[in-house]
Structure formats: C-alpha cells, structure tokens
Design an enzyme around this catalytic site. Sequence first.
Site, PDB file in Angstrom:
ATOM      1  N   SER A 141       1.321   9.180  -6.194  1.00  0.00           N
ATOM      2  CA  SER A 141       0.812   7.931  -6.752  1.00  0.00           C
ATOM      3  C   SER A 141      -0.249   8.274  -7.771  1.00  0.00           C
ATOM      4  CB  SER A 141       0.205   7.063  -5.647  1.00  0.00           C
ATOM      5  OG  SER A 141      -0.537   5.985  -6.169  1.00  0.00           O
ATOM      6  N   TYR A 154      -4.800   5.735   1.989  1.00  0.00           N
ATOM      7  CA  TYR A 154      -3.814   5.897   0.921  1.00  0.00           C
ATOM      8  C   TYR A 154      -4.311   6.894  -0.119  1.00  0.00           C
ATOM      9  CZ  TYR A 154      -0.135   4.550  -2.364  1.00  0.00           C
ATOM     10  OH  TYR A 154       0.948   4.564  -3.205  1.00  0.00           O
ATOM     11  N   LYS A 158      -2.497  10.548  -0.646  1.00  0.00           N
ATOM     12  CA  LYS A 158      -1.788  10.743  -1.910  1.00  0.00           C
ATOM     13  C   LYS A 158      -2.397  11.895  -2.704  1.00  0.00           C
ATOM     14  CE  LYS A 158       1.469   7.720  -1.481  1.00  0.00           C
ATOM     15  NZ  LYS A 158       2.883   8.155  -1.388  1.00  0.00           N
TER      16      LYS A 158
END
Length: 269
Positions: A141, A154, A158
């Site tokens: 991401s 997250y 990532k």
Amino acid sequence: MIIDGTVAIVTGASGGIGSALAQRLLEHGARVVVTDLDADRVARTVAELELVGRGHVVGLAADCSVEQDVKGLIDLAEERFGPVDLYAANAGVGLGQGLESSEGDWETSIDVNVLAHVRAARLLTPGWLERGRGYFLSTASAAGLLTQIGSPTYSVTKHAAVAFAEWMSVTYGSRGVAVSCLCPMGVNTAMLNGGAESDDETARMGARAVTDAGGVMEPLEVADVVIEAIGTEQFLILPHAEVLEFYRRKASDYDRWLAGMRRYQDSLS
C-alpha cells in the site's frame, strides 16, 4: 516476465484488486488459481472469470495466512495447470484504529498482511530457484511507503510487507526470482468504502485522508498498471504517480514531512 502460458495464484481474489488482477492475467494468457476465505464468493468469482478464462481458472477457499492452506493452493495449481510461476500475495486486512487496536487486530494484521507473504515465499522459492525463474508480487500500500492516518496496525504491517518484498528482491533477484511491490493509494474497493461508511470516526478520517490525497482508481485500472510492470519486472509499482513525490518529500526532510502530516490530520478532524 511474459505472462502468456504462466501459472498464477492470486489471493484475496473475490473482489477489488485481486479479482481485477486475475481477470487481466487470464486475458494475457495465464492460467490462474483464485482464492479467498469465503467459498461462495470464490465460486462466484470463478464463474465470472470463466467468461474470459475459458477453463484456465479455478478457485479454492483458503486462508492465505495458513501455510497448509497455501500448500493446498500450490498443489491445486500444479495438478490443474503446472508449476506456479507467479504468486500474487494480494489478500489484506485493515483492522484496528489508534492505540485501542486490540491484540487480535494486531495478530490478524501481522498474519495476513506480512506473514502470509513469508509463508508463501518459503514454499515457492526453492522450486523457483531450481527452475531458475519465478515471480513474487506483493500487494502492500502507499501506507507502506508513507503512513496511514488512524490505523497503526495497517500502517505498520504494510511497511513490513514492503520491507519483506525488498528483502526478497535483494536476496533472490539475481537468481531468477523477480519481485514487485504494489503500493496503490485510493482504490474503489470494499476496504476503502467500508472505512468511509464506518461508524468509527477515526476510520472515516483515515478513509478521507486517502481519498482527499489523490484520485480513487478502479481495480481494473490498477491491474493494468500491474500487468505493464510485470512485463518489465519493475519492483515498485505506483498506480498513483503522486505517491512517488510524497515519498521523495518524506525522504528528503523527515521532520518537515511529519509536521505536514500532523497538519493534514488536524485538517481532517
């Protein structure tokens, strides 16, 4: 890599970037195994992809963070199509907001967003080295290069996915194993839309941070960029061109970038 005639596995393939990537791989002549957690959704995805796959697509419900499940996917691919040439570690989760993120949020995020990549690579790399070719495609991401406002789980996982892809490329890139790391920003997927529609104010702010920073792309648009990058074995795949500029600003003056991100976060609240 020339995609025509290759065998690919795509995880997280029952929607979003995963199903779009599977579609484009099939259109370019690959034979594809698609997988996701929900068996009904996998079956629907296979039925839709059969329109372009014509016998070159098969699905299996599996948990890509479980090594035995990944082995089952590899076995299915070899039985139906032959040795796996490309593994798209696309499945991901966006759990937890702020320091209130639970231990379970952290454990699942690490398992799916990072360790699922490690476990797949552990199973596939020996065969790739023996054959002298293979391709590992990691969906990370833009948050893995920059950060994610709202969700530490997250952002951290990532970042780790990007780091693992880098390590794979450094360690095996000169021995026939190509690696690409996909780092999109806003994509019209259930994950982004779910955040925007969440009852949690922090989750909504995180989604808005993504949508306000750049345009929201359609999954097939992202898949087109990925297919082109695979053709040249490009490591860092950035469907949103502005991410590269953001990354350069971050690297050139970290303190200024952090201060700017704090101001940006304040503007969203």
